[in-house]
Structure formats: structure tokens, C-alpha cells
Design a protein around this motif. Structure first.
Motif, PDB file in Angstrom:
ATOM      1  N   TRP A   1      77.377 -20.408  26.424  1.00  0.00           N
ATOM      2  CA  TRP A   1      78.672 -19.740  26.530  1.00  0.00           C
ATOM      3  C   TRP A   1      79.588 -20.137  25.372  1.00  0.00           C
ATOM      4  O   TRP A   1      80.203 -19.290  24.732  1.00  0.00           O
TER       5      TRP A   1
ATOM      6  N   LEU B   1      80.817 -17.590  22.225  1.00  0.00           N
ATOM      7  CA  LEU B   1      82.221 -17.314  21.934  1.00  0.00           C
ATOM      8  C   LEU B   1      82.623 -17.860  20.565  1.00  0.00           C
ATOM      9  O   LEU B   1      83.454 -17.269  19.866  1.00  0.00           O
TER      10      LEU B   1
ATOM     11  N   VAL C   1      87.339 -23.171  21.164  1.00  0.00           N
ATOM     12  CA  VAL C   1      86.548 -22.743  22.317  1.00  0.00           C
ATOM     13  C   VAL C   1      86.107 -23.958  23.120  1.00  0.00           C
ATOM     14  O   VAL C   1      85.621 -24.946  22.559  1.00  0.00           O
TER      15      VAL C   1
ATOM     16  N   GLY D   1      87.738 -18.148  25.733  1.00  0.00           N
ATOM     17  CA  GLY D   1      86.835 -19.297  25.829  1.00  0.00           C
ATOM     18  C   GLY D   1      87.513 -20.611  26.106  1.00  0.00           C
ATOM     19  O   GLY D   1      86.917 -21.677  25.915  1.00  0.00           O
TER      20      GLY D   1
END
Length: 607
Positions: A441, A445, A464, A489
Motif C-alpha cells: 500500500w 501510493l 505516505v 496515504g
């Protein structure tokens, strides 16, 4: 076409009679008003040498058949009578064929009505997931023509002579089925409506398994039918869907589904999908339009109707209100099942995972549900390794969904551990999967971040994976900023700790518990206007940020550096990222090649 059917009949004859070496085919018109129109002889060796994929029927008959008798009439070359050309032996064969056809027609005066061409969209509601132990409690059939247009409908509740199962799901009570017909009472009418048609359903194998079991209980043998699954075919007709449940596919195709888990409404919805599929112009359409001609050749048992009255469920008024979803149900709602299977997984594994998601939705996997899942896996041809891979991919997909908002709640973590335990996965796997999902993830991002604009005047940018908190201010604006932070994020937290990067508040010295904690930990305090600039220019994660919440230190090091720590296995996401950076070609999913894994381990050992 006549020659094609005749050749197919010869091929089937040799398949059914291994000792046969020669066959004579005699074709008579099915309306009995015209005599024999084709006759030829063919040997087994000749039939086995035919290239069915490239040769036409005329070419095949001309090249492999002997003693051919055929006449063409008129400018269009229609097949005409050949009786005058036959000798006494052939004429007797033709006469015998006509007599047999007459006997069949006399014994089946309603054959055309009884075996309609087209599709029969079937849906069953059941007392559970196992055809061996559970029963059908409602069945519906929606008949369509070859284009998917509805021509007839039929439905009834069915008395299962026992429990009805999850009333909260299908909303059928014991009282509802007390005076309903039993399956043996309606099997004749059901057979009349499906015989000769292609059986269609959403995850149709589930419905077919129950129908086979119910036919067997009624001391009848249901044939192996020609079927079409709107769930499986959705991968071709409706690409890109995250979930492929009936409501998901209906929404994507613009088909109305008003009352899910009611047999007739579900069958109507699946029929709507079929109509959309067949009218789409997709490459698959021609193949699916030809299925009815194969279904018309399937032999069904002759069942005399009992005349039992059907019982239709009353309409759901008012519409049912779903129970509040738990953490697991919420994660399952948007679970990208089409993405969780490895590239090597068989297509049938997707149906198994959909059934698994349905069984786990209430957070409990009963012994009956586990047995039904195992039975479905066997029926779908899945191996033990296929099932294990599906279970791990299922929990990984749940973990990815859990971290998608930047935080994993206590309830989500508990439900993930519970799901892993029910599926027999190793202890501690959820923690590793959460770390892997979070790393993916953050990396995803981070790749989308743009450089800071020129003349940046707002100090250190946010990155992020960093944690932010909010206190005070206008609730509407605050909610909008929280959503923007999650989309960028950032992890939106409900409290302030030493790990919180900024506290957003319109007050210079906020008089709140969060404000006090921010002053205690030296957390940066920013106004909403400044935060809007920060959140619009979030930068790629710093190494120390690319870790899962609550990850152990050594796991964190592996997650952010790609460096393998002794005793801690590197996640596939880390190996893929390393491989791409070093010129290896790897896909986003599936098993990693052994040579890439070996190269990764060797590279880490050299650091």
C-alpha cells in the motif's frame, strides 16, 4: 446442415459401440410427408481420420462416405427424395427409419412443447451449503429463447421435510414450507421446463449439485447437462470487477435486482445478465448461441406430473433490513476476489472462494459449511495445494482491504486472526500478511507522488504512511480533510502519540486532550489551510515510514529496505520490488520463479 447432423450421428454411434466397424446413415424428413433425402455408408477408420475443425460436411461426405444417395432440388439445391434411386435393401432401411420416426412422434405428441430450444435460468434457495445433507427450499426457472428474451417463468417453495436453514438469509421459515409441495411432487414440472434447454445460473454448479442430489432422492437420474455460468462468463463480458456476486454483476450490467436471495428474483436477474451477454457483440456470443442445439440432444427422464399445486413466497413487504455488518463482513463487501488468486490457480477456484466468503460472512465456519466447502472443492477439481493457496490469498486480500484506509482496527485484526484460524493457516500469518499488505500500500501510493512545487514554503512535507490527528474546527471541513488525508496515504488516528507527525486544529494552542498530548510529545501543530497544502503535496514514504502498524522491528527493517533479516522471510512484494529494480521481469501476482528468489537471497547476503 443435414449432412453435418448425419455425420455427427455416425460419430456418436461409433463412440457408443466400440465393436462396430461400419455404419449406414439414412435420413428422413421429420414431418413424415417427404421420403428419404440422404443415405450413405461410412467406416470407423474413415470417421476417425476426419479433420472436423477444418473440413465442411459436403467435403467430408464426398471424401470418406461410400454408397452415397442424394438428390438436390431447385435453384437452391435443397435435398430432395432419393427413394427412386435406392435398391430394395436401402429402400427397406429408409422405410424402417420412417416407421421409427412415426412411432416416436405418436408416443410424444407434445415433444416440441416439451423440449423448447433456448435457455433455462435456474436458481435454488437451500437449507445449507452441502447437497449431501441439506435440501432445496425454493426453486425458480426462467425460460428464455436463444437471444435471452424471457418466454416463461415458474417458481415454488419446496418442503424439505426438515430444517430450512438460515431464515435470516433466504427469509423462508418452517411455516412457509409446511404446506408447500415436496421436491418429488414438482420434479415432473421442473423437468418439463428445463429439458432440452441450456441450464444457466450464477455459480450454476452450486444449483446443479443440489438438483442432482434431489433427483437422486426422487429415484431419478438427472443427466449431465449443457450449462452456462453467468458468474464464470462475467470475466469475459464484464472485465475489471472487484467482486462478481450476482448484485455486483447486475449493477455493472445495468440489470435490476430487487430482492436478492429470493429464487425467482435471482433467476430473473441472471436471465437479465444472460440477455446482456448475448446482445453484447462479444467474441463469446457465437459460442454461447450455439449451446441450445447441443442441449436439445440431452436425454431426460420421463416423469409424470403429480398435479401438485405450487406455493409462491409472499412479496417482501416491507423490504428486509440487513443486520449491521461486523468487521469481517465489512471487509468482505469490497474484497477483490478476482485479484486474490494466483495466475496458476484454476478458474474454478474463483467460485470456491466466493462460496468461502459467503460462509465466513457471519464470522463462523460451521462443521457443515466446512464439509460443504470441501465437497465443492472436490467437485470443482481443486487440489489440496489449490485450496491452501486460495485460503492464503483470501486472507491476504482481506489484509489488503483492512490497510487500505491506512489503519487496522482492533476488530479487523481480531476477525482476520479468526478467519486464518478457521482456515487452518499458521499462527502469526496475519501479522506477516498485514506487514506485506501495508508495504504494498505504501509503495503503491509513494509511486504516485509528485515533486514539491517550486517556492515551497510550508516546511517539512508530509510523507505516505505518516500519522495525523485532528481536533476542533468545523466538523464538515474536518471530515473532508480526513478523507483527503486517507486518500493521500496518511494514517488518520483518533489520538496523539510520539509517532503522530502533525495535529490539525484551527487553534494555536488547542485546549483539548489531543492538544495537551501534542505539546507533551512535541508534535507539530498546523492550521487547516496549511494542512490542505500539505495533503495536496504528500511525498513518497521515508524508509522509516514503510512499515505496517505495530510491526516488529526486524520485520520493519525488511519492509523498508528490502534487506533480508536472518530468520525473517522476505515478503513476495519486497522480492518483486527488488527484482524490478534489478532488471528482472515479474508479474504482479503468482508464484515467484525460483531463480529470482535465489538471486534475491544471494544479493542480500552480499550486502
Amino acid at each position: 446442415m443435414v449432412k453435418s447432423h448425419a455425420l455427427a450421428a455416425a460419430k456418436q454411434t461409433f463412440a457408443l459401440a466400440p465393436g462396430l466397424t461400419l455404419a449406414r446413415v439414412v435420413v428422413v424428413r421429420n414431418d413424415l410427408r417427404r421420403p428419404c433425402i440422404l443415405s450413405f455408408a461410412v467406416t470407423r477408420a474413415a470417421v476417425e481420420s476426419i479433420r472436423w475443425d477444418v473440413a465442411g460436411a459436403d467435403e467430408i461426405v464426398a471424401s470418406v462416405a461410400s454408397e452415397v444417395l442424394v438428390e438436390r432440388d431447385g435453384v437452391f439445391g435443397d435435398l430432395g427424395p432419393v427413394d427412386a434411386l435406392m435398391n430394395e435393401v436401402y429402400a427397406e432401411l429408409a422405410a424402417g427409419a420412417r416407421r421409427a420416426l412415426a412411432d416416436m412422434a405418436a408416443g410424444e405428441p407434445e415433444a416440441a412443447a416439451e423440449y423448447p430450444a433456448g435457455f433455462a435460468v435456474v436458481d435454488v434457495e437451500t437449507s445449507g451449503l452441502s447437497p449431501e445433507y441439506d435440501r432445496i427450499v425454493e426453486v425458480a426457472v426462467v425460460g428464455t429463447d436463444r437471444n435471452g428474451n424471457v418466454v416463461d417463468e415458474w417458481t415454488t417453495l419446496v418442503n424439505p421435510d426438515g430444517p430450512v436453514g438460515r431464515t435470516d438469509l433466504h427469509r423462508i421459515s418452517v411455516a412457509d414450507v409446511a404446506d408447500a409441495p415436496r421436491f418429488s411432487d414438482i420434479v415432473g414440472e421442473l423437468t418439463r421446463r428445463v429439458a432440452g434447454r441450456v441450464i444457466v445460473g450464477h455459480n450454476v454448479q452450486f444449483d446443479l449439485r443440489f438438483l442432482h442430489a434431489e433427483f437422486a432422492r426422487a429415484r431419478l437420474r438427472m443427466p449431465q447437462v449443457v450449462s452456462l455460468c453467468t458468474y464464470q462468463e462475467s470475466h469475459g463480458y464484464l472485465p475489471g470487477l472487484r467482486r462478481r456476486r450476482l448484485p455486483d454483476c447486475c449493477h455493472a450490467a445495468g440489470v435490476v435486482l430487487t430482492d436478492a436471495h429470493a429464487a425467482l428474483e435471482d433467476a430473473r436477474a441472471a436471465a437479465g445478465l444472460l440477455r446482456v451477454y448475448l446482445g453484447s457483440g462479444h467474441d463469446l456470443v457465437d459460442t454461447h448461441r450455439r449451446l441450445p442445439q447441443h442441449a436439445a440432444r440431452i436425454g431426460w427422464p420421463r416423469v409424470t406430473g403429480t398435479g401438485a399445486a405450487v406455493k409462491v413466497r409472499p412479496p417482501a413487504v416491507p423490504p428486509p433490513i440487513p443486520a449491521p455488518a461486523g468487521a469481517l463482513a465489512a471487509l468482505l463487501e469490497d474484497l477483490p476476489i478476482s485479484d486474490l488468486l494466483s495466475e496458476e490457480a484454476p478458474l474454478s477456484a474463483a467460485g470456491y472462494v466466493e462460496l468461502l466468503a459467503e460462509a465466513l460472512e457471519d464470522g463462523v465456519l460451521t462443521a457443515e459449511e466446512a464439509a460443504a466447502l470441501a465437497e465443492h472443492a472436490r467437485f470443482a477439481g481443486l487440489t489440496r495445494s489449490d485450496v491452501d493457496a486460495a485460503h492464503r490469498g483470501f486472507v491476504l486480500a482481506l489484509a489488503r482491504t483492512a490497510v487500505a484506509d491506512g489503519r487496522v482496527s482492533v476488530d479487523e485484526r481480531r476477525e482476520l486472526n479468526n478467519a486464518a484460524d478457521m482456515l487452518g493457516l499458521p499462527e502469526g500469518l496475519v501479522k506477516r500478511l498485514l506487514s506485506e499488505a501495508d508495504s504494498e500500500w505504501v509503495a503503491q501510493l509513494s509511486r504516485a507522488c509528485r515533486p514539491l512545487p517550486g517556492g515551497w514554503a510550508h516546511g517539512e512535507p508530509l510523507r505516505v504512511g505518516q500519522k495525523v490527528a485532528f481536533t476542533g474546527g468545523d466538523p464538515v471541513r474536518r471530515e473532508r480533510l480526513e478523507i483527503a488525508a486517507q486518500a493521500a496515504g496518511l494514517r488518520v488516528m483518533n489520538n496523539v502519540s510520539r509517532l503522530t507527525t502533525v495535529l490539525v486544529t484551527p487553534e494555536a494552542q488547542p485546549d483539548s486532550r489531543k492538544g495537551e498530548a501534542a505539546r507533551q510529545h512535541g508534535t507539530r501543530i498546523v492550521r487547516p489551510g496549511v494542512f490542505e497544502q500539505l495533503v495536496a503535496n504528500v511525498q513518497a514514504a521515508a524508509p522509516e515510514m514503510s512499515v505496517a502498524p505495530n510491526a516488529e522491528p526486524e520485520v520493519a527493517v525488511a519492509a523498508v529496505t528490502g534487506r533480508r533479516v536472518p530468520g525473517v522471510p522476505a515478503s513476495p512484494a519486497i522480492i518483486r520490488a527488488w527484482a524490478r529494480e534489478n532488471g528482472y521481469v515479474v508479474g504482479p501476482r503468482g508464484r515467484l520463479p525460483q531463480d529470482i528468489q535465489a538471486a534475491f537471497v544471494a544479493a542480500q547476503g552480499a550486502i
